[in-house]
Scaffold this motif. Structure first.
Motif, mmCIF file in Angstrom:
data_model
loop_
_atom_site.group_PDB
_atom_site.id
_atom_site.type_symbol
_atom_site.label_atom_id
_atom_site.label_comp_id
_atom_site.label_asym_id
_atom_site.label_seq_id
_atom_site.Cartn_x
_atom_site.Cartn_y
_atom_site.Cartn_z
ATOM 1 N N TYR A 1 0.834 -1.199 0.000
ATOM 2 C CA TYR A 1 0.000 0.000 0.000
ATOM 3 C C TYR A 1 0.876 1.259 0.000
ATOM 4 N N PRO A 2 0.404 2.325 -0.673
ATOM 5 C CA PRO A 2 1.146 3.600 -0.618
ATOM 6 C C PRO A 2 1.155 4.136 0.809
ATOM 7 N N GLU A 3 2.211 4.874 1.125
ATOM 8 C CA GLU A 3 2.292 5.483 2.457
ATOM 9 C C GLU A 3 1.264 6.593 2.601
ATOM 10 N N LEU A 4 0.738 6.729 3.813
ATOM 11 C CA LEU A 4 -0.212 7.790 4.120
ATOM 12 C C LEU A 4 0.452 8.832 4.994
ATOM 13 N N SER A 5 0.170 10.098 4.716
ATOM 14 C CA SER A 5 0.690 11.168 5.563
ATOM 15 C C SER A 5 -0.347 11.536 6.604
ATOM 16 N N ASP A 6 0.105 12.134 7.678
ATOM 17 C CA ASP A 6 -0.810 12.534 8.746
ATOM 18 C C ASP A 6 -1.785 13.605 8.275
ATOM 19 N N SER A 7 -1.365 14.372 7.257
ATOM 20 C CA SER A 7 -2.183 15.493 6.795
ATOM 21 C C SER A 7 -3.163 15.116 5.691
ATOM 22 N N SER A 8 -3.141 13.831 5.272
ATOM 23 C CA SER A 8 -4.013 13.437 4.168
ATOM 24 C C SER A 8 -5.422 13.223 4.663
ATOM 25 N N GLY A 9 -6.326 14.109 4.307
ATOM 26 C CA GLY A 9 -7.717 14.018 4.716
ATOM 27 C C GLY A 9 -8.608 13.847 3.511
ATOM 28 N N SER A 10 -9.904 13.650 3.783
ATOM 29 C CA SER A 10 -10.828 13.378 2.689
ATOM 30 C C SER A 10 -11.764 14.534 2.392
ATOM 31 N N VAL B 1 -13.064 18.154 1.039
ATOM 32 C CA VAL B 1 -12.741 18.857 -0.206
ATOM 33 C C VAL B 1 -11.615 19.860 0.033
ATOM 34 N N ARG B 2 -11.674 20.563 1.150
ATOM 35 C CA ARG B 2 -10.662 21.582 1.456
ATOM 36 C C ARG B 2 -9.280 20.945 1.613
ATOM 37 N N GLN B 3 -9.214 19.819 2.329
ATOM 38 C CA GLN B 3 -7.926 19.150 2.538
ATOM 39 C C GLN B 3 -7.365 18.601 1.227
ATOM 40 N N VAL B 4 -8.251 18.061 0.398
ATOM 41 C CA VAL B 4 -7.820 17.537 -0.909
ATOM 42 C C VAL B 4 -7.259 18.660 -1.773
ATOM 43 N N LEU B 5 -7.963 19.797 -1.800
ATOM 44 C CA LEU B 5 -7.506 20.938 -2.603
ATOM 45 C C LEU B 5 -6.174 21.478 -2.101
ATOM 46 N N ILE B 6 -5.986 21.481 -0.782
ATOM 47 C CA ILE B 6 -4.719 21.940 -0.195
ATOM 48 C C ILE B 6 -3.576 21.031 -0.646
ATOM 49 N N ARG B 7 -3.824 19.718 -0.634
ATOM 50 C CA ARG B 7 -2.796 18.761 -1.046
ATOM 51 C C ARG B 7 -2.468 18.915 -2.532
ATOM 52 N N TYR B 8 -3.500 19.097 -3.363
ATOM 53 C CA TYR B 8 -3.271 19.330 -4.791
ATOM 54 C C TYR B 8 -2.438 20.591 -4.998
ATOM 55 N N LYS B 9 -2.787 21.647 -4.263
ATOM 56 C CA LYS B 9 -2.078 22.921 -4.394
ATOM 57 C C LYS B 9 -0.603 22.767 -4.027
ATOM 58 N N LYS B 10 -0.337 22.038 -2.933
ATOM 59 C CA LYS B 10 1.048 21.832 -2.492
ATOM 60 C C LYS B 10 1.858 21.065 -3.534
ATOM 61 N N VAL B 11 1.271 20.003 -4.085
ATOM 62 C CA VAL B 11 1.986 19.173 -5.051
ATOM 63 C C VAL B 11 2.226 19.940 -6.351
ATOM 64 N N ILE B 12 1.221 20.687 -6.803
ATOM 65 C CA ILE B 12 1.388 21.490 -8.027
ATOM 66 C C ILE B 12 2.465 22.553 -7.829
#
Length: 405
Positions: free
Chosen positions: A185-194, A196-207
Protein backbone atom coordinates in the motif's frame (compact mmCIF):
# COMPACT_ATOMS: atom_id res chain seq x y z
CA UNK A 1 11.74 -17.24 -2.62
CA UNK A 2 14.04 -14.85 -0.71
CA UNK A 3 13.40 -11.12 -0.49
CA UNK A 4 15.87 -10.08 -3.21
CA UNK A 5 14.61 -12.71 -5.66
CA UNK A 6 11.01 -11.72 -4.98
CA UNK A 7 11.82 -8.03 -5.57
CA UNK A 8 13.31 -8.89 -8.95
CA UNK A 9 10.28 -11.03 -9.80
CA UNK A 10 7.96 -8.19 -8.73
CA UNK A 11 9.84 -5.63 -10.81
CA UNK A 12 9.90 -7.93 -13.85
CA UNK A 13 6.15 -8.54 -13.57
CA UNK A 14 5.41 -4.82 -13.25
CA UNK A 15 7.51 -4.14 -16.33
CA UNK A 16 5.79 -7.04 -18.12
CA UNK A 17 2.32 -5.69 -17.34
CA UNK A 18 3.34 -2.26 -18.71
CA UNK A 19 4.72 -3.93 -21.86
CA UNK A 20 1.51 -5.87 -22.53
CA UNK A 21 -0.57 -2.74 -21.87
CA UNK A 22 1.53 -0.80 -24.39
CA UNK A 23 1.19 -3.61 -26.94
CA UNK A 24 -2.61 -3.69 -26.55
CA UNK A 25 -2.84 0.10 -26.92
CA UNK A 26 -0.41 0.11 -29.87
CA UNK A 27 -2.53 -2.51 -31.63
CA UNK A 28 -5.94 -0.97 -30.93
CA UNK A 29 -5.25 2.51 -32.33
CA UNK A 30 -4.32 1.51 -35.90
CA UNK A 31 -6.49 -1.63 -36.03
CA UNK A 32 -9.74 0.11 -35.08
CA UNK A 33 -8.97 3.09 -37.33
CA UNK A 34 -8.37 0.67 -40.22
CA UNK A 35 -11.54 -1.34 -39.65
CA UNK A 36 -13.73 1.75 -39.27
CA UNK A 37 -12.22 3.27 -42.42
CA UNK A 38 -13.03 0.08 -44.36
CA UNK A 39 -16.61 0.29 -43.09
CA UNK A 40 -17.07 3.82 -44.39
CA UNK A 41 -16.86 5.75 -41.11
CA UNK A 42 -15.80 9.35 -41.78
CA UNK A 43 -12.27 10.49 -40.87
CA UNK A 44 -13.69 12.99 -38.38
CA UNK A 45 -15.74 10.41 -36.48
CA UNK A 46 -12.84 7.97 -36.67
CA UNK A 47 -10.50 10.56 -35.12
CA UNK A 48 -13.00 11.58 -32.44
CA UNK A 49 -13.49 7.94 -31.55
CA UNK A 50 -9.75 7.50 -30.95
CA UNK A 51 -9.86 10.26 -28.31
CA UNK A 52 -12.10 8.07 -26.13
CA UNK A 53 -8.97 6.31 -24.86
CA UNK A 54 -7.56 9.61 -23.57
CA UNK A 55 -10.96 10.80 -22.31
CA UNK A 56 -11.11 7.63 -20.21
CA UNK A 57 -7.66 8.39 -18.82
CA UNK A 58 -8.45 12.05 -18.13
CA UNK A 59 -11.76 11.40 -16.37
CA UNK A 60 -10.66 8.48 -14.22
CA UNK A 61 -7.20 9.52 -13.02
CA UNK A 62 -8.16 12.28 -10.51
CA UNK A 63 -10.52 9.83 -8.78
CA UNK A 64 -7.97 7.05 -8.28
CA UNK A 65 -5.70 8.13 -5.42
CA UNK A 66 -8.02 7.26 -2.52
CA UNK A 67 -9.10 3.83 -3.93
CA UNK A 68 -5.44 2.88 -4.55
CA UNK A 69 -4.53 3.74 -0.96
CA UNK A 70 -7.36 1.46 0.26
CA UNK A 71 -7.00 -1.45 -2.20
CA UNK A 72 -3.21 -1.49 -2.63
CA UNK A 73 -1.04 -1.78 -5.73
CA UNK A 74 -1.74 -5.45 -6.52
CA UNK A 75 -5.53 -5.17 -6.67
CA UNK A 76 -5.24 -1.95 -8.64
CA UNK A 77 -2.99 -3.62 -11.22
CA UNK A 78 -5.43 -6.55 -11.53
CA UNK A 79 -8.44 -4.25 -11.95
CA UNK A 80 -6.59 -2.10 -14.49
CA UNK A 81 -5.39 -5.00 -16.64
CA UNK A 82 -8.82 -6.62 -16.31
CA UNK A 83 -10.46 -3.50 -17.77
CA UNK A 84 -8.07 -3.77 -20.72
CA UNK A 85 -8.42 -7.55 -21.19
CA UNK A 86 -12.22 -7.92 -21.15
CA UNK A 87 -12.88 -5.31 -23.89
CA UNK A 88 -10.33 -7.02 -26.15
CA UNK A 89 -12.55 -10.13 -26.18
CA UNK A 90 -15.70 -8.00 -26.67
CA UNK A 91 -14.52 -5.92 -29.67
CA UNK A 92 -15.26 -8.69 -32.25
CA UNK A 93 -18.88 -9.05 -31.07
CA UNK A 94 -20.14 -5.98 -32.94
CA UNK A 95 -18.50 -3.42 -35.22
CA UNK A 96 -20.69 -0.60 -33.89
CA UNK A 97 -19.03 2.82 -33.51
CA UNK A 98 -20.63 3.67 -30.16
CA UNK A 99 -20.12 0.16 -28.78
CA UNK A 100 -16.44 0.46 -29.62
CA UNK A 101 -16.37 3.98 -28.16
CA UNK A 102 -17.52 2.58 -24.79
CA UNK A 103 -15.02 -0.30 -24.98
CA UNK A 104 -12.17 2.11 -25.72
CA UNK A 105 -13.35 4.24 -22.80
CA UNK A 106 -12.99 1.13 -20.59
CA UNK A 107 -9.50 0.51 -21.99
CA UNK A 108 -8.66 4.14 -21.11
CA UNK A 109 -9.87 3.59 -17.54
CA UNK A 110 -7.84 0.37 -17.29
CA UNK A 111 -4.78 2.01 -18.80
CA UNK A 112 -4.91 4.81 -16.19
CA UNK A 113 -5.39 2.41 -13.28
CA UNK A 114 -2.59 0.05 -14.36
CA UNK A 115 -0.08 2.82 -15.09
CA UNK A 116 -0.80 4.70 -11.87
CA UNK A 117 -0.27 1.56 -9.78
CA UNK A 118 2.82 0.39 -11.70
CA UNK A 119 4.63 3.73 -11.85
CA UNK A 120 3.85 4.59 -8.21
CA UNK A 121 4.97 1.16 -6.98
CA UNK A 122 8.19 1.31 -9.01
CA UNK A 123 8.94 4.91 -8.01
CA UNK A 124 8.36 4.46 -4.28
CA UNK A 125 10.14 1.08 -4.07
CA UNK A 126 13.23 2.26 -5.97
CA UNK A 127 16.21 3.60 -4.02
CA UNK A 128 17.19 7.14 -5.00
CA UNK A 129 20.41 6.02 -6.72
CA UNK A 130 18.45 3.62 -8.98
CA UNK A 131 15.14 5.48 -9.36
CA UNK A 132 15.95 6.94 -12.79
CA UNK A 133 17.19 3.61 -14.13
CA UNK A 134 14.11 1.71 -12.91
CA UNK A 135 11.69 4.33 -14.25
CA UNK A 136 13.61 4.28 -17.54
CA UNK A 137 13.00 0.51 -17.77
CA UNK A 138 9.32 1.28 -17.18
CA UNK A 139 9.31 3.77 -20.06
CA UNK A 140 11.35 1.46 -22.28
CA UNK A 141 8.96 -1.43 -21.63
CA UNK A 142 5.90 0.60 -22.58
CA UNK A 143 7.69 2.00 -25.65
CA UNK A 144 8.68 -1.47 -26.86
CA UNK A 145 5.13 -2.73 -26.26
CA UNK A 146 3.62 0.21 -28.11
CA UNK A 147 6.03 -0.39 -31.00
CA UNK A 148 5.26 -4.14 -31.06
CA UNK A 149 1.47 -3.65 -30.93
CA UNK A 150 0.99 -2.69 -34.61
CA UNK A 151 2.64 -5.97 -35.63
CA UNK A 152 -0.45 -7.78 -34.27
CA UNK A 153 -2.58 -5.91 -36.82
CA UNK A 154 -1.15 -8.24 -39.48
CA UNK A 155 -3.12 -11.10 -37.89
CA UNK A 156 -6.23 -9.58 -39.45
CA UNK A 157 -5.33 -11.68 -42.50
CA UNK A 158 -6.61 -14.72 -40.53
CA UNK A 159 -9.86 -13.01 -39.52
CA UNK A 160 -11.07 -9.71 -38.07
CA UNK A 161 -11.34 -11.13 -34.55
CA UNK A 162 -7.88 -12.78 -34.45
CA UNK A 163 -5.78 -9.70 -33.42
CA UNK A 164 -8.25 -8.85 -30.62
CA UNK A 165 -8.41 -12.39 -29.23
CA UNK A 166 -4.63 -12.95 -29.51
CA UNK A 167 -3.81 -9.77 -27.58
CA UNK A 168 -6.59 -10.63 -25.12
CA UNK A 169 -4.97 -13.97 -24.29
CA UNK A 170 -1.56 -12.32 -23.82
CA UNK A 171 -3.14 -9.84 -21.40
CA UNK A 172 -4.96 -12.67 -19.60
CA UNK A 173 -1.70 -14.59 -19.08
CA UNK A 174 -0.03 -11.57 -17.44
CA UNK A 175 -3.22 -10.87 -15.44
CA UNK A 176 -3.09 -14.36 -13.88
CA UNK A 177 0.60 -13.90 -12.99
CA UNK A 178 -0.25 -10.68 -11.10
CA UNK A 179 -2.10 -12.78 -8.50
CA UNK A 180 1.32 -14.11 -7.39
CA UNK A 181 2.37 -10.69 -6.09
CA UNK A 182 2.07 -9.67 -2.44
CA UNK A 183 -0.13 -6.64 -1.95
CA UNK A 184 1.49 -3.41 -0.75
CA UNK A 185 0.00 0.00 0.00
CA UNK A 186 1.15 3.60 -0.62
CA UNK A 187 2.29 5.48 2.46
CA UNK A 188 -0.21 7.79 4.12
CA UNK A 189 0.69 11.17 5.56
CA UNK A 190 -0.81 12.53 8.75
CA UNK A 191 -2.18 15.49 6.80
CA UNK A 192 -4.01 13.44 4.17
CA UNK A 193 -7.72 14.02 4.72
CA UNK A 194 -10.83 13.38 2.69
CA UNK A 195 -12.61 16.73 2.94
CA UNK A 196 -12.74 18.86 -0.21
CA UNK A 197 -10.66 21.58 1.46
CA UNK A 198 -7.93 19.15 2.54
CA UNK A 199 -7.82 17.54 -0.91
CA UNK A 200 -7.51 20.94 -2.60
CA UNK A 201 -4.72 21.94 -0.19
CA UNK A 202 -2.80 18.76 -1.05
CA UNK A 203 -3.27 19.33 -4.79
CA UNK A 204 -2.08 22.92 -4.39
CA UNK A 205 1.05 21.83 -2.49
CA UNK A 206 1.99 19.17 -5.05
CA UNK A 207 1.39 21.49 -8.03
CA UNK A 208 3.46 24.24 -6.38
CA UNK A 209 6.30 21.77 -5.79
CA UNK A 210 6.26 20.12 -9.24
CA UNK A 211 4.80 22.55 -11.78
CA UNK A 212 7.86 22.51 -14.03
CA UNK A 213 7.82 18.69 -14.21
CA UNK A 214 4.10 18.77 -15.02
CA UNK A 215 4.84 21.26 -17.83
CA UNK A 216 7.33 18.76 -19.30
CA UNK A 217 4.73 15.97 -19.14
CA UNK A 218 2.15 18.16 -20.89
CA UNK A 219 4.70 18.98 -23.62
CA UNK A 220 5.51 15.29 -24.11
CA UNK A 221 1.83 14.37 -24.51
CA UNK A 222 1.50 17.12 -27.12
CA UNK A 223 4.71 16.01 -28.88
CA UNK A 224 3.80 12.31 -29.01
CA UNK A 225 0.30 12.66 -30.44
CA UNK A 226 1.26 15.52 -32.79
CA UNK A 227 3.90 13.31 -34.40
CA UNK A 228 1.83 10.12 -34.48
CA UNK A 229 -1.38 11.70 -35.77
CA UNK A 230 -0.29 14.73 -37.81
CA UNK A 231 3.08 13.73 -39.27
CA UNK A 232 1.60 11.29 -41.84
CA UNK A 233 -0.68 14.12 -43.07
CA UNK A 234 2.32 16.48 -43.33
CA UNK A 235 4.41 13.85 -45.14
CA UNK A 236 1.72 12.99 -47.71
CA UNK A 237 1.13 16.69 -48.48
CA UNK A 238 4.87 17.14 -49.08
CA UNK A 239 5.07 14.28 -51.57
CA UNK A 240 6.58 11.52 -49.41
CA UNK A 241 5.38 8.03 -50.35
CA UNK A 242 4.21 5.32 -47.94
CA UNK A 243 7.61 3.58 -47.89
CA UNK A 244 9.36 6.83 -46.93
CA UNK A 245 6.74 7.59 -44.25
CA UNK A 246 7.15 4.10 -42.77
CA UNK A 247 10.89 4.84 -42.41
CA UNK A 248 10.56 8.41 -41.09
CA UNK A 249 7.80 7.85 -38.53
CA UNK A 250 9.70 5.32 -36.33
CA UNK A 251 12.89 7.46 -36.30
CA UNK A 252 11.86 9.38 -33.17
CA UNK A 253 10.84 6.16 -31.35
CA UNK A 254 14.10 4.41 -32.31
CA UNK A 255 16.11 7.31 -30.87
CA UNK A 256 14.05 7.19 -27.67
CA UNK A 257 14.51 3.43 -27.19
CA UNK A 258 18.29 3.68 -27.68
CA UNK A 259 18.85 6.32 -24.97
CA UNK A 260 15.97 5.65 -22.51
CA UNK A 261 17.98 3.67 -19.95
CA UNK A 262 21.33 5.54 -20.38
CA UNK A 263 19.56 8.88 -19.77
CA UNK A 264 17.83 7.43 -16.71
CA UNK A 265 21.18 6.35 -15.30
CA UNK A 266 22.73 9.75 -16.12
CA UNK A 267 19.87 11.38 -14.21
CA UNK A 268 20.65 9.19 -11.18
CA UNK A 269 24.32 10.15 -11.32
CA UNK A 270 24.25 13.87 -12.15
CA UNK A 271 20.74 14.84 -11.03
CA UNK A 272 17.54 15.08 -13.06
CA UNK A 273 17.13 18.76 -12.13
CA UNK A 274 20.30 19.50 -14.14
CA UNK A 275 19.71 17.04 -16.97
CA UNK A 276 16.00 17.54 -17.74
CA UNK A 277 16.04 21.25 -18.77
CA UNK A 278 19.15 20.69 -20.91
CA UNK A 279 17.77 17.78 -22.90
CA UNK A 280 14.51 19.72 -23.40
CA UNK A 281 16.46 22.73 -24.66
CA UNK A 282 18.57 20.79 -27.16
CA UNK A 283 15.62 18.56 -28.09
CA UNK A 284 13.56 21.62 -29.02
CA UNK A 285 16.43 22.76 -31.27
CA UNK A 286 16.46 19.40 -33.08
CA UNK A 287 12.68 19.54 -33.61
CA UNK A 288 12.96 23.12 -34.94
CA UNK A 289 15.65 21.88 -37.34
CA UNK A 290 13.21 19.20 -38.53
CA UNK A 291 10.91 22.03 -39.60
CA UNK A 292 13.73 23.86 -41.36
CA UNK A 293 14.86 20.69 -43.18
CA UNK A 294 11.36 19.32 -43.83
CA UNK A 295 11.91 19.36 -47.62
CA UNK A 296 14.72 16.79 -47.29
CA UNK A 297 14.14 13.12 -46.46
CA UNK A 298 17.43 12.62 -44.61
CA UNK A 299 17.06 16.01 -42.94
CA UNK A 300 13.80 14.88 -41.33
CA UNK A 301 15.15 11.42 -40.50
CA UNK A 302 18.32 12.45 -38.68
CA UNK A 303 16.79 15.42 -36.83
CA UNK A 304 13.88 13.25 -35.62
CA UNK A 305 16.34 10.53 -34.61
CA UNK A 306 18.41 13.08 -32.66
CA UNK A 307 15.29 14.57 -31.06
CA UNK A 308 14.13 11.09 -30.04
CA UNK A 309 17.48 10.36 -28.40
CA UNK A 310 17.14 13.53 -26.31
CA UNK A 311 13.43 13.95 -25.56
CA UNK A 312 11.89 10.60 -26.48
CA UNK A 313 12.11 9.55 -22.82
CA UNK A 314 10.69 12.78 -21.36
CA UNK A 315 7.80 11.00 -19.66
CA UNK A 316 9.98 8.66 -17.61
CA UNK A 317 12.54 11.43 -16.99
CA UNK A 318 9.86 13.85 -15.77
CA UNK A 319 8.36 11.10 -13.60
CA UNK A 320 11.67 10.72 -11.78
CA UNK A 321 12.06 14.50 -11.58
CA UNK A 322 8.58 14.98 -10.07
CA UNK A 323 9.23 12.17 -7.57
CA UNK A 324 12.50 13.81 -6.51
CA UNK A 325 10.58 17.00 -5.62
CA UNK A 326 7.99 15.21 -3.44
CA UNK A 327 7.82 13.31 -0.17
CA UNK A 328 6.99 9.60 -0.49
CA UNK A 329 3.36 10.03 0.58
CA UNK A 330 2.86 12.74 -2.09
CA UNK A 331 4.16 10.64 -5.00
CA UNK A 332 0.79 8.97 -5.85
CA UNK A 333 -0.84 12.40 -6.21
CA UNK A 334 2.14 13.61 -8.26
CA UNK A 335 1.70 10.64 -10.63
CA UNK A 336 -2.02 11.41 -10.92
CA UNK A 337 -1.31 15.02 -11.91
CA UNK A 338 1.31 13.83 -14.41
CA UNK A 339 -1.22 11.55 -16.10
CA UNK A 340 -3.77 14.39 -16.23
CA UNK A 341 -1.21 16.69 -17.89
CA UNK A 342 -0.09 13.97 -20.30
CA UNK A 343 -3.70 13.19 -21.30
CA UNK A 344 -4.45 16.90 -21.80
CA UNK A 345 -1.39 17.21 -24.04
CA UNK A 346 -2.47 14.11 -25.98
CA UNK A 347 -5.90 15.62 -26.65
CA UNK A 348 -4.53 19.01 -27.74
CA UNK A 349 -1.71 17.58 -29.91
CA UNK A 350 -3.62 16.19 -32.92
CA UNK A 351 -5.93 19.22 -33.24
CA UNK A 352 -3.12 21.79 -32.87
CA UNK A 353 -0.79 19.79 -35.13
CA UNK A 354 -3.32 19.57 -37.97
CA UNK A 355 -4.16 23.28 -37.57
CA UNK A 356 -0.48 24.28 -37.77
CA UNK A 357 -0.05 22.19 -40.93
CA UNK A 358 -2.78 24.28 -42.55
CA UNK A 359 -1.46 27.61 -41.23
CA UNK A 360 2.26 27.03 -41.84
CA UNK A 361 2.56 24.19 -44.39
CA UNK A 362 6.38 24.22 -44.40
CA UNK A 363 7.34 23.05 -40.93
CA UNK A 364 4.55 24.52 -38.77
CA UNK A 365 3.89 21.12 -37.18
CA UNK A 366 7.48 20.90 -35.91
CA UNK A 367 7.74 24.54 -34.85
CA UNK A 368 4.68 24.06 -32.63
CA UNK A 369 6.27 21.04 -30.94
CA UNK A 370 9.59 22.88 -30.57
CA UNK A 371 7.88 25.81 -28.83
CA UNK A 372 6.08 23.50 -26.37
CA UNK A 373 9.32 21.67 -25.48
CA UNK A 374 11.32 24.92 -25.27
CA UNK A 375 8.77 26.44 -22.86
CA UNK A 376 8.96 23.32 -20.67
CA UNK A 377 12.76 23.67 -20.63
CA UNK A 378 12.51 27.31 -19.52
CA UNK A 379 9.98 26.33 -16.84
CA UNK A 380 12.53 23.88 -15.38
CA UNK A 381 15.31 26.50 -15.39
CA UNK A 382 13.03 29.10 -13.74
CA UNK A 383 11.70 26.63 -11.17
CA UNK A 384 15.21 25.51 -10.21
CA UNK A 385 16.28 29.15 -9.88
CA UNK A 386 13.47 29.85 -7.40
CA UNK A 387 14.18 26.63 -5.46
CA UNK A 388 17.88 27.55 -5.20
CA UNK A 389 17.03 31.11 -4.17
CA UNK A 390 14.58 29.92 -1.51
CA UNK A 391 17.14 27.43 -0.18
CA UNK A 392 19.79 30.18 -0.05
CA UNK A 393 17.46 32.54 1.84
CA UNK A 394 16.50 29.80 4.32
CA UNK A 395 20.18 28.97 4.87
CA UNK A 396 21.14 32.62 5.50
CA UNK A 397 18.18 33.04 7.89
CA UNK A 398 19.25 29.95 9.83
CA UNK A 399 22.83 31.25 10.07
CA UNK A 400 21.61 34.62 11.35
CA UNK A 401 19.55 32.94 14.06
CA UNK A 402 22.52 30.79 15.12
CA UNK A 403 24.88 33.78 15.24
CA UNK A 404 22.34 35.84 17.24
CA UNK A 405 22.30 33.17 19.91
Amino acid sequence: MNTETYRRFQFSLLIGSVFICGAAEGMLLPLIALLLEKNGVSALLNGLGSTSLYIGMLISVPLLEKPMRKLGYKLFLIIGLGLITVPLFLFPISMNLWFWFVLRLCVGFGDSILHLAAQTWITIDSPMNKRGRNIAFYGLSFGLGFAAGPMLVRLIAFGTEVPFITSGFFCLAVLLLLFLLKNEYPELSDSSGSSVRQVLIRYKKVIAATWSGLAVTLAFGYLETSLNNSFPIFAVRHGYNLTQISILLPAFVIGALVTQVPLGMLGDRFGRKRLLPLICLFGSMFIACTGLLSAYFYGIYFTLLGAGMLIGSLYSMSMGYVSDLLDKEQIPLGNILMTVCYSAGCMVGPVAGSTLINWIPKGGLFYGIAIFVFVSSMSCFIHQFFIARKSSLNHSTTQQRVSSH
